[in-house]
Design a protein around this motif. Structure first.
Motif, PDB file in Angstrom:
ATOM      1  N   ALA A 186       0.653  -1.121  -0.175  1.00  0.00           N
ATOM      2  CA  ALA A 186      -0.572   0.105   0.251  1.00  0.00           C
ATOM      3  C   ALA A 186       0.861   1.242   0.017  1.00  0.00           C
ATOM      4  O   ALA A 186       0.380   2.237  -0.751  1.00  0.00           O
ATOM      5  CB  ALA A 186      -1.176  -0.142   1.371  1.00  0.00           C
ATOM      6  N   ALA A 187       2.302   0.954   0.437  1.00  0.00           N
ATOM      7  CA  ALA A 187       3.041   2.460   0.637  1.00  0.00           C
ATOM      8  C   ALA A 187       3.802   2.346  -0.447  1.00  0.00           C
ATOM      9  O   ALA A 187       4.543   3.852  -0.807  1.00  0.00           O
ATOM     10  CB  ALA A 187       4.161   1.903   1.904  1.00  0.00           C
ATOM     11  N   GLY A 188       3.933   1.759  -1.308  1.00  0.00           N
ATOM     12  CA  GLY A 188       4.575   1.196  -2.389  1.00  0.00           C
ATOM     13  C   GLY A 188       5.811   0.883  -2.621  1.00  0.00           C
ATOM     14  O   GLY A 188       7.013   1.157  -3.490  1.00  0.00           O
ATOM     15  N   HIS A 189       6.288   0.154  -1.254  1.00  0.00           N
ATOM     16  CA  HIS A 189       7.453  -0.730  -1.455  1.00  0.00           C
ATOM     17  C   HIS A 189       7.420  -1.457  -1.915  1.00  0.00           C
ATOM     18  O   HIS A 189       6.636  -2.399  -2.644  1.00  0.00           O
ATOM     19  CB  HIS A 189       8.248  -0.681   0.013  1.00  0.00           C
ATOM     20  CG  HIS A 189       7.824   0.796   0.921  1.00  0.00           C
ATOM     21  ND1 HIS A 189       9.259   1.534   0.756  1.00  0.00           N
ATOM     22  CD2 HIS A 189       7.082   0.885   1.574  1.00  0.00           C
ATOM     23  CE1 HIS A 189       8.605   2.623   1.491  1.00  0.00           C
ATOM     24  NE2 HIS A 189       7.666   2.289   2.623  1.00  0.00           N
ATOM     25  N   GLY A 190       8.508  -1.801  -1.983  1.00  0.00           N
ATOM     26  CA  GLY A 190       9.182  -3.557  -2.854  1.00  0.00           C
ATOM     27  C   GLY A 190      10.261  -3.111  -3.748  1.00  0.00           C
ATOM     28  O   GLY A 190      11.186  -2.066  -3.978  1.00  0.00           O
ATOM     29  N   PRO A 191      11.062  -5.024  -4.401  1.00  0.00           N
ATOM     30  CA  PRO A 191      10.076  -6.200  -3.820  1.00  0.00           C
ATOM     31  C   PRO A 191      10.218  -6.233  -2.544  1.00  0.00           C
ATOM     32  O   PRO A 191      10.610  -6.093  -1.834  1.00  0.00           O
ATOM     33  CB  PRO A 191      11.060  -6.484  -5.418  1.00  0.00           C
ATOM     34  CG  PRO A 191      12.548  -6.431  -4.950  1.00  0.00           C
ATOM     35  CD  PRO A 191      12.557  -4.567  -4.689  1.00  0.00           C
ATOM     36  N   VAL A 192       9.061  -7.076  -2.888  1.00  0.00           N
ATOM     37  CA  VAL A 192       8.536  -7.867  -1.569  1.00  0.00           C
ATOM     38  C   VAL A 192       9.265  -8.716  -1.039  1.00  0.00           C
ATOM     39  O   VAL A 192       7.768  -9.678  -2.192  1.00  0.00           O
ATOM     40  CB  VAL A 192       6.846  -7.560  -0.623  1.00  0.00           C
ATOM     41  CG1 VAL A 192       6.695  -7.603   0.845  1.00  0.00           C
ATOM     42  CG2 VAL A 192       6.975  -5.961  -0.486  1.00  0.00           C
ATOM     43  N   ILE A 193       9.635  -9.689  -0.392  1.00  0.00           N
ATOM     44  CA  ILE A 193       9.608 -11.384  -0.642  1.00  0.00           C
ATOM     45  C   ILE A 193       8.669 -12.036   0.924  1.00  0.00           C
ATOM     46  O   ILE A 193       9.120 -11.448   1.811  1.00  0.00           O
ATOM     47  CB  ILE A 193      11.017 -11.676  -0.788  1.00  0.00           C
ATOM     48  CG1 ILE A 193      11.921 -10.830  -1.816  1.00  0.00           C
ATOM     49  CG2 ILE A 193      11.527 -13.739  -0.045  1.00  0.00           C
ATOM     50  CD1 ILE A 193      13.975 -11.544  -1.490  1.00  0.00           C
ATOM     51  N   ALA A 194       8.280 -12.650   0.782  1.00  0.00           N
ATOM     52  CA  ALA A 194       7.139 -13.725   1.490  1.00  0.00           C
ATOM     53  C   ALA A 194       7.623 -15.585   1.632  1.00  0.00           C
ATOM     54  O   ALA A 194       7.846 -15.913   0.816  1.00  0.00           O
ATOM     55  CB  ALA A 194       6.200 -13.465   1.886  1.00  0.00           C
ATOM     56  N   ALA A 195       7.806 -15.634   3.035  1.00  0.00           N
ATOM     57  CA  ALA A 195       8.348 -16.829   3.377  1.00  0.00           C
ATOM     58  C   ALA A 195       7.358 -17.272   3.967  1.00  0.00           C
ATOM     59  O   ALA A 195       7.372 -16.789   5.500  1.00  0.00           O
ATOM     60  CB  ALA A 195       9.494 -16.536   3.187  1.00  0.00           C
ATOM     61  N   ASP A 196       7.173 -18.759   3.840  1.00  0.00           N
ATOM     62  CA  ASP A 196       5.624 -19.190   4.667  1.00  0.00           C
ATOM     63  C   ASP A 196       6.748 -21.325   4.394  1.00  0.00           C
ATOM     64  O   ASP A 196       6.445 -21.040   3.354  1.00  0.00           O
ATOM     65  CB  ASP A 196       4.790 -18.937   5.047  1.00  0.00           C
ATOM     66  CG  ASP A 196       4.306 -19.563   6.179  1.00  0.00           C
ATOM     67  OD1 ASP A 196       3.643 -18.471   7.738  1.00  0.00           O
ATOM     68  OD2 ASP A 196       3.618 -20.298   6.550  1.00  0.00           O
ATOM     69  N   PHE A 197       5.753 -21.674   5.104  1.00  0.00           N
ATOM     70  CA  PHE A 197       6.155 -22.951   5.427  1.00  0.00           C
ATOM     71  C   PHE A 197       4.807 -23.466   4.569  1.00  0.00           C
ATOM     72  O   PHE A 197       4.261 -24.160   3.988  1.00  0.00           O
ATOM     73  CB  PHE A 197       6.573 -23.826   6.122  1.00  0.00           C
ATOM     74  CG  PHE A 197       7.867 -23.918   6.894  1.00  0.00           C
ATOM     75  CD1 PHE A 197       9.231 -24.800   6.085  1.00  0.00           C
ATOM     76  CD2 PHE A 197       8.646 -23.283   8.010  1.00  0.00           C
ATOM     77  CE1 PHE A 197      10.148 -24.678   6.541  1.00  0.00           C
ATOM     78  CE2 PHE A 197       9.630 -22.939   8.075  1.00  0.00           C
ATOM     79  CZ  PHE A 197      11.016 -23.494   7.006  1.00  0.00           C
ATOM     80  N   SER A 198       3.828 -22.422   5.196  1.00  0.00           N
ATOM     81  CA  SER A 198       2.361 -23.001   5.192  1.00  0.00           C
ATOM     82  C   SER A 198       1.528 -22.437   3.453  1.00  0.00           C
ATOM     83  O   SER A 198       2.032 -21.595   2.461  1.00  0.00           O
ATOM     84  CB  SER A 198       1.207 -22.794   5.757  1.00  0.00           C
ATOM     85  OG  SER A 198      -0.275 -22.953   5.508  1.00  0.00           O
ATOM     86  N   PRO A 199       1.555 -23.368   2.279  1.00  0.00           N
ATOM     87  CA  PRO A 199       1.096 -23.579   1.100  1.00  0.00           C
ATOM     88  C   PRO A 199      -0.050 -22.408   0.996  1.00  0.00           C
ATOM     89  O   PRO A 199      -0.527 -20.839   0.000  1.00  0.00           O
ATOM     90  CB  PRO A 199       1.063 -24.074   0.567  1.00  0.00           C
ATOM     91  CG  PRO A 199       1.601 -25.262   1.512  1.00  0.00           C
ATOM     92  CD  PRO A 199       1.458 -25.096   2.200  1.00  0.00           C
ATOM     93  N   ARG A 200      -1.123 -22.694   2.057  1.00  0.00           N
ATOM     94  CA  ARG A 200      -2.542 -21.373   2.065  1.00  0.00           C
ATOM     95  C   ARG A 200      -2.115 -20.149   2.502  1.00  0.00           C
ATOM     96  O   ARG A 200      -2.511 -19.277   1.336  1.00  0.00           O
ATOM     97  CB  ARG A 200      -3.365 -22.052   3.000  1.00  0.00           C
ATOM     98  CG  ARG A 200      -4.840 -21.195   3.502  1.00  0.00           C
ATOM     99  CD  ARG A 200      -6.067 -21.954   3.527  1.00  0.00           C
ATOM    100  NE  ARG A 200      -7.086 -21.750   3.426  1.00  0.00           N
ATOM    101  CZ  ARG A 200      -8.356 -22.506   3.942  1.00  0.00           C
ATOM    102  NH1 ARG A 200      -8.335 -23.656   4.473  1.00  0.00           N
ATOM    103  NH2 ARG A 200      -9.516 -21.738   3.602  1.00  0.00           N
ATOM    104  N   ARG A 201      -1.156 -19.959   4.113  1.00  0.00           N
ATOM    105  CA  ARG A 201      -0.291 -18.664   4.038  1.00  0.00           C
ATOM    106  C   ARG A 201       0.238 -17.870   2.360  1.00  0.00           C
ATOM    107  O   ARG A 201       0.459 -16.834   2.907  1.00  0.00           O
ATOM    108  CB  ARG A 201       0.527 -18.478   5.238  1.00  0.00           C
ATOM    109  CG  ARG A 201      -0.252 -19.320   5.919  1.00  0.00           C
ATOM    110  CD  ARG A 201       0.701 -19.021   7.394  1.00  0.00           C
ATOM    111  NE  ARG A 201      -1.135 -19.338   8.629  1.00  0.00           N
ATOM    112  CZ  ARG A 201       0.486 -19.313   9.957  1.00  0.00           C
ATOM    113  NH1 ARG A 201       1.309 -19.399  10.082  1.00  0.00           N
ATOM    114  NH2 ARG A 201      -0.818 -19.938  10.953  1.00  0.00           N
ATOM    115  N   ARG A 202       1.393 -18.916   1.547  1.00  0.00           N
ATOM    116  CA  ARG A 202       1.765 -17.833   0.908  1.00  0.00           C
ATOM    117  C   ARG A 202       0.822 -17.850  -0.628  1.00  0.00           C
ATOM    118  O   ARG A 202       1.296 -16.815  -0.700  1.00  0.00           O
ATOM    119  CB  ARG A 202       2.765 -19.751   0.062  1.00  0.00           C
ATOM    120  CG  ARG A 202       3.696 -19.659   1.532  1.00  0.00           C
ATOM    121  CD  ARG A 202       4.999 -20.557   0.224  1.00  0.00           C
ATOM    122  NE  ARG A 202       5.061 -21.546  -0.447  1.00  0.00           N
ATOM    123  CZ  ARG A 202       4.253 -22.968  -0.012  1.00  0.00           C
ATOM    124  NH1 ARG A 202       4.818 -22.943   1.091  1.00  0.00           N
ATOM    125  NH2 ARG A 202       4.261 -23.640  -0.722  1.00  0.00           N
TER     126      ARG A 202
END
Length: 359
Positions: A186-202
Protein backbone atom coordinates in the motif's frame (compact mmCIF):
# COMPACT_ATOMS: atom_id res chain seq x y z
CA UNK A 1 -26.36 -11.49 27.31
CA UNK A 2 -24.30 -14.32 25.88
CA UNK A 3 -20.52 -14.35 25.65
CA UNK A 4 -17.57 -16.72 25.43
CA UNK A 5 -15.69 -16.48 28.71
CA UNK A 6 -12.15 -17.60 29.45
CA UNK A 7 -12.57 -19.43 32.75
CA UNK A 8 -10.03 -21.82 34.28
CA UNK A 9 -8.10 -21.82 31.00
CA UNK A 10 -11.20 -23.02 29.11
CA UNK A 11 -13.60 -21.22 26.78
CA UNK A 12 -17.15 -21.37 28.12
CA UNK A 13 -20.26 -20.04 26.37
CA UNK A 14 -22.23 -18.41 29.20
CA UNK A 15 -24.56 -15.60 30.24
CA UNK A 16 -22.91 -12.44 31.58
CA UNK A 17 -24.38 -9.20 32.91
CA UNK A 18 -26.05 -6.63 30.68
CA UNK A 19 -24.22 -3.38 29.97
CA UNK A 20 -25.26 0.23 30.60
CA UNK A 21 -23.31 2.97 28.80
CA UNK A 22 -21.77 5.55 31.13
CA UNK A 23 -20.58 9.08 30.36
CA UNK A 24 -19.21 9.26 26.82
CA UNK A 25 -19.81 5.58 26.15
CA UNK A 26 -21.79 3.86 23.41
CA UNK A 27 -23.53 0.50 23.63
CA UNK A 28 -22.88 -1.57 20.50
CA UNK A 29 -23.87 -4.94 19.12
CA UNK A 30 -20.89 -7.02 18.01
CA UNK A 31 -21.26 -7.94 14.33
CA UNK A 32 -17.93 -9.71 13.81
CA UNK A 33 -14.73 -10.17 15.79
CA UNK A 34 -11.52 -11.82 14.66
CA UNK A 35 -9.64 -14.45 16.63
CA UNK A 36 -6.11 -13.14 17.13
CA UNK A 37 -2.92 -15.07 17.75
CA UNK A 38 -2.67 -13.33 21.10
CA UNK A 39 -6.07 -14.81 21.98
CA UNK A 40 -4.80 -18.30 21.16
CA UNK A 41 -1.78 -17.82 23.39
CA UNK A 42 -3.72 -16.12 26.19
CA UNK A 43 -6.16 -19.02 26.52
CA UNK A 44 -3.50 -21.17 28.18
CA UNK A 45 -0.80 -18.66 29.09
CA UNK A 46 -2.60 -15.47 30.13
CA UNK A 47 -0.80 -15.30 33.48
CA UNK A 48 2.60 -15.39 31.80
CA UNK A 49 1.53 -12.79 29.22
CA UNK A 50 0.37 -10.36 31.89
CA UNK A 51 3.50 -10.89 33.96
CA UNK A 52 5.67 -10.00 30.97
CA UNK A 53 3.50 -6.98 30.17
CA UNK A 54 3.71 -5.66 33.71
CA UNK A 55 7.48 -6.14 33.79
CA UNK A 56 7.57 -4.01 30.64
CA UNK A 57 5.41 -1.30 32.23
CA UNK A 58 2.31 -2.34 30.29
CA UNK A 59 -1.01 -3.55 31.71
CA UNK A 60 -1.77 -2.26 35.19
CA UNK A 61 -2.38 -4.11 38.40
CA UNK A 62 -6.18 -3.91 38.09
CA UNK A 63 -6.38 -6.92 35.76
CA UNK A 64 -6.60 -10.40 37.30
CA UNK A 65 -5.55 -12.97 34.66
CA UNK A 66 -7.13 -15.79 36.67
CA UNK A 67 -10.58 -14.14 36.70
CA UNK A 68 -13.23 -14.36 33.98
CA UNK A 69 -12.24 -12.59 30.76
CA UNK A 70 -14.10 -12.13 27.48
CA UNK A 71 -11.61 -12.01 24.60
CA UNK A 72 -12.00 -10.12 21.33
CA UNK A 73 -10.25 -6.94 20.14
CA UNK A 74 -10.59 -7.11 16.33
CA UNK A 75 -14.19 -6.08 15.75
CA UNK A 76 -16.86 -4.34 13.74
CA UNK A 77 -20.03 -3.41 15.64
CA UNK A 78 -23.39 -1.66 15.31
CA UNK A 79 -24.41 1.29 17.50
CA UNK A 80 -27.41 0.55 19.72
CA UNK A 81 -27.56 3.32 22.34
CA UNK A 82 -25.70 6.26 23.84
CA UNK A 83 -24.67 7.12 27.37
CA UNK A 84 -24.96 10.58 28.92
CA UNK A 85 -22.80 13.33 27.48
CA UNK A 86 -22.46 11.75 24.03
CA UNK A 87 -22.46 14.01 20.98
CA UNK A 88 -24.35 11.41 18.92
CA UNK A 89 -22.46 12.38 15.77
CA UNK A 90 -23.15 8.89 14.47
CA UNK A 91 -26.66 7.45 14.45
CA UNK A 92 -27.99 4.26 15.96
CA UNK A 93 -27.50 1.48 13.41
CA UNK A 94 -24.18 2.81 12.13
CA UNK A 95 -21.46 0.19 11.71
CA UNK A 96 -18.28 1.19 13.52
CA UNK A 97 -14.77 0.08 14.35
CA UNK A 98 -12.60 1.29 17.20
CA UNK A 99 -9.26 0.82 18.80
CA UNK A 100 -10.03 -1.75 21.53
CA UNK A 101 -9.84 0.70 24.43
CA UNK A 102 -12.74 2.06 26.46
CA UNK A 103 -12.57 5.03 28.80
CA UNK A 104 -14.23 4.45 32.17
CA UNK A 105 -14.42 6.37 35.43
CA UNK A 106 -11.65 4.13 36.73
CA UNK A 107 -9.35 4.58 33.73
CA UNK A 108 -8.78 2.85 30.40
CA UNK A 109 -9.95 -0.73 29.85
CA UNK A 110 -8.25 -2.85 27.18
CA UNK A 111 -11.10 -4.74 25.54
CA UNK A 112 -10.36 -8.43 25.28
CA UNK A 113 -8.02 -8.22 28.28
CA UNK A 114 -10.34 -6.82 30.93
CA UNK A 115 -12.22 -8.28 33.90
CA UNK A 116 -14.69 -5.39 33.92
CA UNK A 117 -15.76 -5.02 30.29
CA UNK A 118 -16.29 -7.74 27.66
CA UNK A 119 -14.47 -7.80 24.37
CA UNK A 120 -15.87 -8.80 21.00
CA UNK A 121 -16.66 -12.41 21.89
CA UNK A 122 -19.81 -11.03 23.54
CA UNK A 123 -23.11 -10.01 21.98
CA UNK A 124 -22.65 -6.41 23.13
CA UNK A 125 -19.80 -4.11 24.15
CA UNK A 126 -19.23 -0.64 25.55
CA UNK A 127 -17.06 1.63 23.40
CA UNK A 128 -15.87 5.23 23.79
CA UNK A 129 -17.80 7.50 21.44
CA UNK A 130 -14.80 9.72 20.72
CA UNK A 131 -12.84 6.73 19.38
CA UNK A 132 -15.48 5.40 16.97
CA UNK A 133 -14.84 5.33 13.24
CA UNK A 134 -17.74 4.61 10.92
CA UNK A 135 -17.20 1.75 8.50
CA UNK A 136 -17.90 3.01 4.97
CA UNK A 137 -21.09 1.62 3.48
CA UNK A 138 -19.23 -0.21 0.75
CA UNK A 139 -16.89 -2.03 3.12
CA UNK A 140 -18.25 -5.42 4.17
CA UNK A 141 -18.43 -6.07 7.89
CA UNK A 142 -15.98 -8.98 7.76
CA UNK A 143 -13.39 -6.74 6.09
CA UNK A 144 -13.99 -3.84 8.47
CA UNK A 145 -13.25 -6.24 11.34
CA UNK A 146 -9.73 -6.64 9.91
CA UNK A 147 -8.89 -2.98 10.54
CA UNK A 148 -7.23 -3.72 13.88
CA UNK A 149 -4.90 -6.54 12.78
CA UNK A 150 -3.93 -4.71 9.60
CA UNK A 151 -3.15 -1.58 11.61
CA UNK A 152 -0.50 -3.71 13.34
CA UNK A 153 1.14 -4.20 9.94
CA UNK A 154 0.92 -0.49 9.17
CA UNK A 155 2.75 0.30 12.40
CA UNK A 156 5.52 -2.21 11.70
CA UNK A 157 6.09 -0.70 8.25
CA UNK A 158 6.04 2.83 9.69
CA UNK A 159 8.83 1.84 12.09
CA UNK A 160 10.95 0.35 9.31
CA UNK A 161 13.68 2.54 7.83
CA UNK A 162 12.90 1.68 4.24
CA UNK A 163 14.73 3.44 1.44
CA UNK A 164 13.26 3.95 -1.99
CA UNK A 165 13.70 0.57 -3.64
CA UNK A 166 14.44 -1.29 -0.41
CA UNK A 167 14.05 -5.04 -0.60
CA UNK A 168 11.74 -6.24 2.19
CA UNK A 169 11.63 -9.82 3.39
CA UNK A 170 8.63 -10.96 5.43
CA UNK A 171 9.26 -14.13 7.43
CA UNK A 172 5.95 -15.76 8.38
CA UNK A 173 2.69 -15.17 6.52
CA UNK A 174 0.19 -15.58 9.32
CA UNK A 175 -2.12 -12.63 10.07
CA UNK A 176 0.75 -10.37 11.21
CA UNK A 177 2.92 -11.14 8.20
CA UNK A 178 -0.01 -10.67 5.82
CA UNK A 179 -0.75 -7.31 7.43
CA UNK A 180 2.87 -6.26 6.92
CA UNK A 181 2.77 -7.31 3.26
CA UNK A 182 -0.45 -5.35 2.74
CA UNK A 183 1.04 -2.25 4.36
CA UNK A 184 4.28 -2.51 2.38
CA UNK A 185 2.50 -2.73 -0.95
CA UNK A 186 0.00 0.00 0.00
CA UNK A 187 2.94 2.31 0.69
CA UNK A 188 4.52 1.49 -2.67
CA UNK A 189 7.46 -0.53 -1.35
CA UNK A 190 9.01 -3.42 -3.16
CA UNK A 191 10.19 -5.86 -4.11
CA UNK A 192 8.62 -7.77 -1.22
CA UNK A 193 9.71 -11.35 -0.54
CA UNK A 194 7.34 -13.49 1.55
CA UNK A 195 8.34 -16.80 3.10
CA UNK A 196 6.19 -19.39 4.87
CA UNK A 197 6.03 -23.18 5.03
CA UNK A 198 2.22 -23.17 4.58
CA UNK A 199 0.90 -23.27 0.99
CA UNK A 200 -2.32 -21.61 2.11
CA UNK A 201 -0.50 -18.73 3.73
CA UNK A 202 1.83 -18.33 0.74
CA UNK A 203 -1.22 -18.06 -1.51
CA UNK A 204 -2.66 -15.36 0.76
CA UNK A 205 0.64 -13.47 0.63
CA UNK A 206 0.57 -13.56 -3.14
CA UNK A 207 -3.00 -12.20 -3.20
CA UNK A 208 -1.88 -9.29 -1.05
CA UNK A 209 0.82 -8.39 -3.53
CA UNK A 210 4.03 -10.12 -2.44
CA UNK A 211 6.39 -10.02 -5.42
CA UNK A 212 8.28 -13.22 -4.59
CA UNK A 213 6.76 -16.04 -2.53
CA UNK A 214 9.06 -18.74 -1.18
CA UNK A 215 8.64 -22.10 0.52
CA UNK A 216 11.57 -22.23 3.00
CA UNK A 217 11.46 -26.03 2.88
CA UNK A 218 12.69 -25.81 -0.71
CA UNK A 219 14.72 -22.61 -0.81
CA UNK A 220 16.19 -20.14 1.64
CA UNK A 221 14.65 -16.71 1.06
CA UNK A 222 18.08 -15.24 1.81
CA UNK A 223 19.39 -16.65 -1.46
CA UNK A 224 17.46 -13.91 -3.29
CA UNK A 225 19.19 -10.86 -1.77
CA UNK A 226 22.04 -10.55 -4.26
CA UNK A 227 19.75 -11.27 -7.23
CA UNK A 228 17.80 -8.19 -6.12
CA UNK A 229 20.86 -5.97 -5.87
CA UNK A 230 21.68 -6.35 -2.18
CA UNK A 231 25.21 -7.60 -1.43
CA UNK A 232 25.19 -9.73 1.71
CA UNK A 233 28.63 -9.20 3.25
CA UNK A 234 30.24 -6.04 4.58
CA UNK A 235 33.19 -6.58 2.20
CA UNK A 236 30.94 -6.79 -0.86
CA UNK A 237 29.04 -3.73 0.27
CA UNK A 238 32.26 -1.76 0.82
CA UNK A 239 33.52 -2.72 -2.64
CA UNK A 240 30.28 -1.53 -4.21
CA UNK A 241 30.56 1.82 -2.44
CA UNK A 242 34.20 2.19 -3.53
CA UNK A 243 32.96 1.84 -7.10
CA UNK A 244 30.55 4.73 -6.50
CA UNK A 245 27.49 2.52 -6.45
CA UNK A 246 24.70 2.36 -3.90
CA UNK A 247 22.07 -0.11 -2.79
CA UNK A 248 18.90 0.24 -0.77
CA UNK A 249 18.73 -0.84 2.87
CA UNK A 250 17.50 -4.45 3.26
CA UNK A 251 14.69 -4.80 5.82
CA UNK A 252 13.50 -8.08 7.34
CA UNK A 253 10.17 -8.40 9.14
CA UNK A 254 10.11 -11.21 11.69
CA UNK A 255 6.46 -12.24 11.94
CA UNK A 256 6.76 -15.71 13.46
CA UNK A 257 7.44 -15.12 17.14
CA UNK A 258 9.09 -18.45 17.90
CA UNK A 259 12.37 -19.13 19.74
CA UNK A 260 15.37 -19.36 17.45
CA UNK A 261 13.93 -17.36 14.57
CA UNK A 262 15.58 -14.08 15.53
CA UNK A 263 19.05 -15.62 15.85
CA UNK A 264 18.61 -17.38 12.49
CA UNK A 265 17.71 -14.07 10.87
CA UNK A 266 20.67 -12.27 12.42
CA UNK A 267 22.97 -14.87 10.92
CA UNK A 268 21.31 -15.01 7.49
CA UNK A 269 20.35 -11.37 6.81
CA UNK A 270 22.67 -9.08 4.84
CA UNK A 271 25.08 -6.91 6.78
CA UNK A 272 23.50 -3.61 7.82
CA UNK A 273 19.97 -4.99 7.59
CA UNK A 274 17.20 -3.78 9.85
CA UNK A 275 15.20 -6.59 11.43
CA UNK A 276 11.74 -5.41 12.51
CA UNK A 277 10.40 -7.83 15.12
CA UNK A 278 6.60 -7.96 14.89
CA UNK A 279 6.13 -11.60 15.90
CA UNK A 280 5.56 -11.89 19.64
CA UNK A 281 7.73 -14.59 21.19
CA UNK A 282 6.44 -15.33 24.69
CA UNK A 283 9.38 -17.53 25.66
CA UNK A 284 12.95 -16.79 26.61
CA UNK A 285 15.16 -16.70 23.54
CA UNK A 286 18.86 -16.51 22.82
CA UNK A 287 20.88 -14.51 20.33
CA UNK A 288 24.62 -14.13 19.72
CA UNK A 289 25.16 -10.35 19.99
CA UNK A 290 28.66 -10.57 18.53
CA UNK A 291 27.26 -11.71 15.18
CA UNK A 292 24.78 -8.82 15.10
CA UNK A 293 27.55 -6.40 16.09
CA UNK A 294 29.95 -7.64 13.44
CA UNK A 295 27.25 -7.34 10.77
CA UNK A 296 25.90 -4.05 12.22
CA UNK A 297 22.39 -5.47 12.31
CA UNK A 298 19.71 -3.12 13.58
CA UNK A 299 16.94 -4.66 15.70
CA UNK A 300 13.60 -2.86 16.06
CA UNK A 301 10.74 -4.22 18.17
CA UNK A 302 7.21 -3.04 17.45
CA UNK A 303 3.80 -3.30 19.10
CA UNK A 304 0.32 -2.04 18.30
CA UNK A 305 -0.36 1.12 16.28
CA UNK A 306 -1.18 4.80 16.62
CA UNK A 307 -4.72 6.23 16.20
CA UNK A 308 -3.59 7.70 12.89
CA UNK A 309 -2.37 4.32 11.66
CA UNK A 310 -5.64 2.71 12.74
CA UNK A 311 -7.74 5.29 10.87
CA UNK A 312 -5.47 5.15 7.83
CA UNK A 313 -5.80 1.38 7.69
CA UNK A 314 -9.60 1.59 7.68
CA UNK A 315 -9.38 4.04 4.79
CA UNK A 316 -7.03 1.81 2.81
CA UNK A 317 -9.30 -1.20 3.32
CA UNK A 318 -12.36 0.82 2.25
CA UNK A 319 -10.59 2.04 -0.89
CA UNK A 320 -9.26 -1.48 -1.63
CA UNK A 321 -5.70 -0.17 -1.57
CA UNK A 322 -5.26 -3.22 0.64
CA UNK A 323 -7.53 -5.94 -0.72
CA UNK A 324 -8.44 -8.27 2.14
CA UNK A 325 -11.23 -10.07 0.32
CA UNK A 326 -10.82 -13.80 0.74
CA UNK A 327 -8.70 -13.63 3.89
CA UNK A 328 -11.60 -14.59 6.15
CA UNK A 329 -11.76 -18.35 5.74
CA UNK A 330 -14.24 -19.20 8.49
CA UNK A 331 -17.01 -17.75 10.66
CA UNK A 332 -18.47 -19.15 13.85
CA UNK A 333 -21.23 -18.38 16.35
CA UNK A 334 -20.33 -18.24 20.03
CA UNK A 335 -20.95 -21.96 20.47
CA UNK A 336 -18.18 -22.78 17.99
CA UNK A 337 -15.42 -20.53 19.34
CA UNK A 338 -13.63 -23.23 21.34
CA UNK A 339 -13.47 -25.45 18.25
CA UNK A 340 -12.30 -22.50 16.14
CA UNK A 341 -9.36 -22.02 18.52
CA UNK A 342 -8.40 -25.65 17.93
CA UNK A 343 -8.84 -25.33 14.17
CA UNK A 344 -6.46 -22.36 14.01
CA UNK A 345 -3.63 -24.56 15.26
CA UNK A 346 -3.44 -25.89 11.68
CA UNK A 347 -2.23 -23.17 9.25
CA UNK A 348 -3.69 -25.13 6.34
CA UNK A 349 -7.17 -25.12 7.86
CA UNK A 350 -7.70 -21.35 8.06
CA UNK A 351 -6.16 -17.93 7.53
CA UNK A 352 -8.64 -15.97 9.66
CA UNK A 353 -11.77 -16.93 11.58
CA UNK A 354 -14.38 -14.38 12.66
CA UNK A 355 -16.70 -14.80 15.61
CA UNK A 356 -20.29 -13.65 14.97
CA UNK A 357 -21.82 -13.39 18.46
CA UNK A 358 -25.33 -12.59 17.28
CA UNK A 359 -25.49 -15.14 14.47
Amino acid sequence: MRAVVRRNKQLVCDEIGELEPAEGQVLVRTLACGICGSDLHALHHMEHMIDLSRRAGGMGTGFDPSADTVFGHEFCAEILDFGPGCERRLKAGARVVSMPLTMTAGGMEALGFSNRLPGGFAERMLLTEAMLLEAPNGLPTDQAALTEPFAVGAHAVAKARLDKGSVALVIGCGPVGLAVIGALKAAGHGPVIAADFSPRRRAAAERLGADIVIDPAKESPHERWEDLGVPKTRAAQALLRMMGKTFARPVVFECVGAPGVLEALIEAAPAGAQIVVAGVCMESDRIEPSIAITKEIELSFVLGYTPEEFAGTLRRLAEAVIDVSGLVTGKTPLEGVAQAFRDLADPEAHVKILVEPCA
